[in-house]
Write a protein that holds these residues in place. Sequence first.
Motif, PDB file in Angstrom:
ATOM      1  N   ALA A   1      24.426  62.344 -64.953  1.00  9.95           N
ATOM      2  CA  ALA A   1      24.966  61.504 -63.884  1.00  9.95           C
ATOM      3  C   ALA A   1      23.989  61.425 -62.706  1.00  9.95           C
ATOM      4  N   ILE A   2      23.429  62.563 -62.328  1.00  9.65           N
ATOM      5  CA  ILE A   2      22.461  62.596 -61.222  1.00  9.65           C
ATOM      6  C   ILE A   2      21.209  61.806 -61.588  1.00  9.65           C
ATOM      7  N   ALA A   3      20.728  61.980 -62.830  1.00  9.39           N
ATOM      8  CA  ALA A   3      19.527  61.273 -63.273  1.00  9.39           C
ATOM      9  C   ALA A   3      19.722  59.763 -63.226  1.00  9.39           C
ATOM     10  N   LEU A   4      20.892  59.282 -63.646  1.00  5.96           N
ATOM     11  CA  LEU A   4      21.166  57.845 -63.636  1.00  5.96           C
ATOM     12  C   LEU A   4      21.352  57.336 -62.204  1.00  5.96           C
ATOM     13  N   HIS A   5      21.961  58.144 -61.370  1.00  3.57           N
ATOM     14  CA  HIS A   5      22.083  57.810 -59.945  1.00  3.57           C
ATOM     15  C   HIS A   5      20.688  57.647 -59.323  1.00  3.57           C
ATOM     16  N   GLN A   6      19.793  58.571 -59.647  1.00  5.14           N
ATOM     17  CA  GLN A   6      18.431  58.505 -59.112  1.00  5.14           C
ATOM     18  C   GLN A   6      17.667  57.306 -59.676  1.00  5.14           C
ATOM     19  N   LYS A   7      18.076  56.852 -60.847  1.00 11.75           N
ATOM     20  CA  LYS A   7      17.432  55.693 -61.464  1.00 11.75           C
ATOM     21  C   LYS A   7      17.932  54.380 -60.859  1.00 11.75           C
ATOM     22  N   GLY A   8      18.978  54.476 -60.044  1.00  9.90           N
ATOM     23  CA  GLY A   8      19.469  53.291 -59.354  1.00  9.90           C
ATOM     24  C   GLY A   8      20.763  52.717 -59.891  1.00  9.90           C
ATOM     25  N   TYR A   9      21.402  53.384 -60.845  1.00  7.35           N
ATOM     26  CA  TYR A   9      22.665  52.904 -61.385  1.00  7.35           C
ATOM     27  C   TYR A   9      23.825  53.296 -60.466  1.00  7.35           C
ATOM     28  N   GLN A  10      24.917  52.544 -60.569  1.00  4.88           N
ATOM     29  CA  GLN A  10      26.155  52.892 -59.875  1.00  4.88           C
ATOM     30  C   GLN A  10      26.922  53.872 -60.757  1.00  4.88           C
ATOM     31  N   VAL A  11      27.155  55.075 -60.247  1.00  2.00           N
ATOM     32  CA  VAL A  11      27.746  56.138 -61.062  1.00  2.00           C
ATOM     33  C   VAL A  11      29.049  56.634 -60.442  1.00  2.00           C
ATOM     34  N   SER A  12      30.077  56.756 -61.276  1.00  8.47           N
ATOM     35  CA  SER A  12      31.341  57.382 -60.868  1.00  8.47           C
ATOM     36  C   SER A  12      31.747  58.345 -61.968  1.00  8.47           C
ATOM     37  N   GLY A  13      32.778  59.154 -61.699  1.00 11.34           N
ATOM     38  CA  GLY A  13      33.197  60.101 -62.721  1.00 11.34           C
ATOM     39  C   GLY A  13      34.509  60.777 -62.407  1.00 11.34           C
ATOM     40  N   SER A  14      35.056  61.443 -63.417  1.00 12.68           N
ATOM     41  CA  SER A  14      36.306  62.194 -63.283  1.00 12.68           C
ATOM     42  C   SER A  14      36.190  63.505 -64.051  1.00 12.68           C
ATOM     43  N   ASP A  15      37.018  64.465 -63.644  1.00 10.30           N
ATOM     44  CA  ASP A  15      37.144  65.708 -64.390  1.00 10.30           C
ATOM     45  C   ASP A  15      38.370  66.440 -63.870  1.00 10.30           C
ATOM     46  N   ASP A  16      38.952  67.311 -64.715  1.00 12.45           N
ATOM     47  CA  ASP A  16      40.142  68.024 -64.265  1.00 12.45           C
ATOM     48  C   ASP A  16      39.790  69.305 -63.516  1.00 12.45           C
ATOM     49  N   THR A  17      38.545  69.765 -63.654  1.00 13.67           N
ATOM     50  CA  THR A  17      38.060  70.900 -62.873  1.00 13.67           C
ATOM     51  C   THR A  17      36.540  70.887 -62.898  1.00 13.67           C
ATOM     52  N   ILE A  18      35.930  71.269 -61.793  1.00 14.06           N
ATOM     53  CA  ILE A  18      34.462  71.321 -61.706  1.00 14.06           C
ATOM     54  C   ILE A  18      34.078  72.568 -60.923  1.00 14.06           C
ATOM     55  N   HIS A  19      33.212  73.375 -61.508  1.00 16.69           N
ATOM     56  CA  HIS A  19      32.770  74.610 -60.864  1.00 16.69           C
ATOM     57  C   HIS A  19      31.302  74.509 -60.483  1.00 16.69           C
ATOM     58  N   ASP A  20      30.863  75.418 -59.630  1.00 14.61           N
ATOM     59  CA  ASP A  20      29.439  75.498 -59.307  1.00 14.61           C
ATOM     60  C   ASP A  20      28.650  76.034 -60.504  1.00 14.61           C
TER      61      ASP A  20
END
Length: 450
Positions: free
Chosen positions: A17-36
């Motif tokens: 997701a970060i790589a595509l964001h840096q490439k200039g794409y519009q990125v969104s996402g979902s998840d039920d839990t995200i940890h460090d």
Amino acid sequence: MNIHFIAIGGSAMHNLAIALHQKGYQVSGSDDTIHDPSKSRLVKYGLLPEEFGWFPEKISSKLDVIILGMHAKIDNPELLKAQELGLKIYSYPEFLFEQSKDKTRVVIGGSHGKTTITSMILHVLNYHDKKVDYMVGAQLEGFETMVHLTKENDFIVLEGDEYLSSPIDMRPKFHLYKPNIALLSGIAWDHINVFPTFENYKKQFSIFTDSMINGGSMVYNIEDEHVKDVVENSDNHIKKYQYQTPEHFIENGITYLKTAEGNLPLEIFGKHNLQNLAGAKWICQHMQVDEDDFYEAIATFKGASKRLEKIAENKSTVIFKDFAHSPSKVAATTKAVKAQYSERTVLACLELHTYSSLNAEFLAEYKGALDKADKAIVFYSPQAVKIKQLEEVTEKQIANSFERGDLIIYTNPQEFKEFLFCQNLDKSAVILMSSGNYGGLNFDEVKNLI
């Protein structure tokens, strides 16, 4: 291009997701839990979902692509909405292939060593300022992300995982990459929840070999009988390049590689890592890095994160953290540490944490895996067995599987911690092997043991 990630919080998914964001794409996402570290890294790039959960209303015809992670289920509300709308749904490896169709694809496969070999290759290329796209399974020193995608780079280096692609795509990830250049490091049965027999598991590597493009180059470890069998019996029209453990010696706790230019001191050690180095050298030579330049760069390679990662050291004690959990990795890691520190007491602590390692039928594969340790400890959580909905394993079953009469077994995290913290570690080498954390062990506290 508008791209939405279902299960954006995974270690691979958030990096893509970060790589595509840096490439200039519009990125969104979902998840039920995200940890460090996924959470803080997504925050840094403005990609963290505003709230956790699945929201079908996020899915609309305005999206060009859905990327589906393994953490999602087949009845995921967002996935069902995407299917209803007829949106293009990619698995992680499918999308990486789409991004690299016009590049030279270099894919590193094998039951063990693939992260380290990929890391070695990227370290050498980075050292010599050679720009490539990549995807690797560990955070590397000198690299901000684990995925990097551009329009201009000619090569892409991919770690080729044999696990499944997505909840709706049951093909192993590395079957989808169609490499121009590939490597196979070793084949040792794993992921028994997906590949119930060794024969079925081994077949996936044959399919991978046969998926290479016509005229491609396969680099393979001739010391692994199963790899040798798979590659040498393939009818695919590919070039085949063998590698094996290079000549070396250990002196005063340092491993030296014998080269035409003299003895080269290394930061890494262990027969398996020297094999990894030999394979990485072949790949780098296929990518126009000559032997001398490879040696110059590899001498500064300190290893991939959690792969024999040195977390503390003084004059008489060293402590390593290692991702090893499968039988072959545990055996290789323990053997490597004992060979490197032959005059020290090796204390090996293994956590049985994965689906395979906690499976009663698979436990027999661990026979002899800890034999090179002077003290051997196994920790497992009965609660983890229940969560994975597996048949209960007993301490007796574990003891019988390792066939080591002095094996110490813990199921209580606090008791394991108390044992570890009361050890006299003078003249010792400690290995903490796990893909988990021993029920909540703070590794920063472990560093203070010496």
